[in-house]
Scaffold this motif. Sequence first.
Motif, short mmCIF file in Angstrom:
data_model
loop_
_atom_site.label_atom_id
_atom_site.label_comp_id
_atom_site.label_asym_id
_atom_site.label_seq_id
_atom_site.Cartn_x
_atom_site.Cartn_y
_atom_site.Cartn_z
N ALA A 171 0.84 -1.20 0.00
CA ALA A 171 0.00 0.00 0.00
C ALA A 171 0.87 1.25 0.00
CB ALA A 171 -0.92 0.01 1.22
N GLY A 172 0.74 2.06 -1.04
CA GLY A 172 1.50 3.30 -1.14
C GLY A 172 2.94 3.12 -1.55
N GLY A 173 3.36 1.88 -1.79
CA GLY A 173 4.75 1.63 -2.15
C GLY A 173 5.69 1.72 -0.97
N GLN A 174 6.97 1.57 -1.25
CA GLN A 174 7.97 1.51 -0.18
C GLN A 174 8.05 2.81 0.63
OE1 GLN A 174 9.70 0.34 -3.71
NE2 GLN A 174 11.35 -0.77 -2.71
N LYS A 175 7.94 3.93 -0.05
CA LYS A 175 8.05 5.22 0.64
C LYS A 175 6.96 5.39 1.69
CE LYS A 175 8.50 10.20 -0.20
NZ LYS A 175 8.55 11.27 -1.25
N GLU A 176 5.73 5.07 1.31
CA GLU A 176 4.63 5.20 2.27
C GLU A 176 4.74 4.16 3.38
OE1 GLU A 176 -0.22 4.91 2.24
OE2 GLU A 176 0.77 6.07 0.65
N ALA A 177 5.20 2.96 3.04
CA ALA A 177 5.38 1.93 4.07
C ALA A 177 6.37 2.39 5.13
CB ALA A 177 5.86 0.63 3.43
N LEU A 178 7.43 3.08 4.71
CA LEU A 178 8.43 3.58 5.66
C LEU A 178 7.89 4.72 6.52
CD1 LEU A 178 11.54 3.39 3.34
CD2 LEU A 178 11.31 2.22 5.56
N ALA A 179 6.80 5.33 6.10
CA ALA A 179 6.18 6.42 6.87
C ALA A 179 4.97 5.93 7.66
CB ALA A 179 5.77 7.56 5.93
N THR A 180 4.74 4.60 7.68
CA THR A 180 3.59 4.03 8.37
C THR A 180 4.05 3.24 9.58
OG1 THR A 180 2.40 3.82 6.25
CG2 THR A 180 1.58 2.53 8.10
N ASP A 181 3.56 3.63 10.77
CA ASP A 181 3.91 2.87 11.96
C ASP A 181 2.97 1.67 12.10
OD1 ASP A 181 1.52 3.98 12.84
OD2 ASP A 181 2.44 5.22 14.40
N PHE A 182 3.20 0.86 13.14
CA PHE A 182 2.39 -0.35 13.28
C PHE A 182 0.89 -0.05 13.41
CE2 PHE A 182 0.15 -3.04 16.36
CZ PHE A 182 -0.06 -4.14 15.54
N PRO A 183 0.48 0.86 14.33
CA PRO A 183 -0.96 1.14 14.39
C PRO A 183 -1.52 1.63 13.07
CG PRO A 183 0.15 2.03 16.33
CD PRO A 183 1.22 1.60 15.36
N GLY A 184 -0.74 2.44 12.36
CA GLY A 184 -1.19 2.92 11.06
C GLY A 184 -1.36 1.81 10.04
N SER A 185 -0.51 0.78 10.14
CA SER A 185 -0.62 -0.34 9.21
C SER A 185 -1.92 -1.11 9.44
CB SER A 185 0.59 -1.27 9.33
OG SER A 185 0.58 -1.99 10.55
N VAL A 186 -2.34 -1.20 10.69
CA VAL A 186 -3.61 -1.87 10.99
C VAL A 186 -4.78 -1.02 10.49
CG1 VAL A 186 -5.07 -2.82 12.81
CG2 VAL A 186 -2.58 -3.01 12.99
N GLU A 187 -4.66 0.30 10.66
CA GLU A 187 -5.72 1.21 10.21
C GLU A 187 -5.94 1.10 8.71
OE1 GLU A 187 -6.89 5.99 10.31
OE2 GLU A 187 -4.95 5.31 11.09
#
Length: 442
Positions: A254-270
């Motif tokens: 989701a969002g590619g690598q750049k967005e993944a690096l800006a997503t914390d664990f709670p955000g990944s669940v969201e």
Amino acid sequence: MKMQRRTTLLAGCGSLVLALGATACGGGAVSAGGGDKALSGQTVTVAGVWSGSEQANFQKVLDAFTEKTGAKTQFVSTGDNVSTVVGSKIEGGDAPDVVMVPQVGVLKQFADQGWLQPLSGAVRQTVRADYAPVWKNYGSVDGTLYGLYFKAAHKSMVWYSPQAFSQAGVQPPKTYDQMLKAGHTVSDSGLSAFSVGGEDGWTLTDWFENVYLSQAGPQKYDALASHKLKWTDASVVRALTTLGELFKDRQLIAGGQKEALATDFPGSVEKVFGPKPEAAMVYEGDFVGGVAHDQYGKTVGKDADFFPFPAVEGTNAPVVSGGDAAVVLKAGKHRTAAMKLLEYLGSPEAAAVWAGEGGFLSPNKKLSLSSYPDDVTKATAKSLIEAGDSVRFDMSDQAPAAFGGTKGAGEWKVLQDFLRDPSDPKATAAALEFSAAKAYRD
């Protein structure tokens, strides 16, 4: 290490009575200090990594301890760098009494520095009788038991949205290749396949460990975990190559690598279970279910479900675990009350308090499965208990903190760099070995 609200504490065996002589779901009466408020006037300070709903649910356990013993409690959230925070507090003369240690490597570091009080005979007896031997081993250093594992994690789970799977016409996969194929089908239907919380480096270590354990097997896993096998070994490069194929596929992340690096664990669940879903799946431990329920009102087993992390290349499916161990610091001001808290935490009564709230697994065999709030959690807890000594503890949590447990450094940082650019697994393996060698040498 490294989440979680029900207001009732009904656990199928009747009301859980948090009072003197309460009988826990798993068996006989348990005591946390006599039940006569013998610890009144004392305040036990507890430090740990938990925040948010995890901290709130643990506070309910501490409140139950206060109800039994009269001892007040104060929880201090350390953030991910528990080793650094606790060390500075000890040096400053403000040591907590109890630390919930999320990593085996940190527990060993604390013991080697002479910071820990060996656990009492009562706690040792509880661990012998009510826990699989693996939990005693991970809580011990040089044969002395210092850590009581209160909260466990099942870290070989891929959580998914049943609605997203239904819309895409896919079923929970049985193999790693099937999982990637299902991910592409999901992506074709309009959602990304995976949400990755790469801002928190520990999620990336968990991804690697599951792939590595399945591909390389338990013997090499153990050797790498103890650094008897170098990170430049071909098996590491192979696992990184496998993981890199997923990380570099923009259709899957989701969002590619750049967005993944800006997503914390709670955000990944969201991104999977929040009001505006962006992905169908998120890999992480059992605690994902607690976040999905607490934060987004999802019914676990209906609106949020999981499948076991699938076998890679036809080999065995991995079972990786983790956990938080309670230790008593010698520098604490209330060591007697602190040890009484650990005696309580070792009881099924204490475990049932958090179990009823969700987002929690206990390694205590005496805790009744009826304490858990839903069938999915019951099944996960049963799997963990029945696995016994066959599970493998989170590898990064076994390493020295400088390598396996420090934000912005060591394995966390190297794997974040790998997520950013997964084109050279051999270079990443070399960077991991350089960092590991230094941490183990120091």
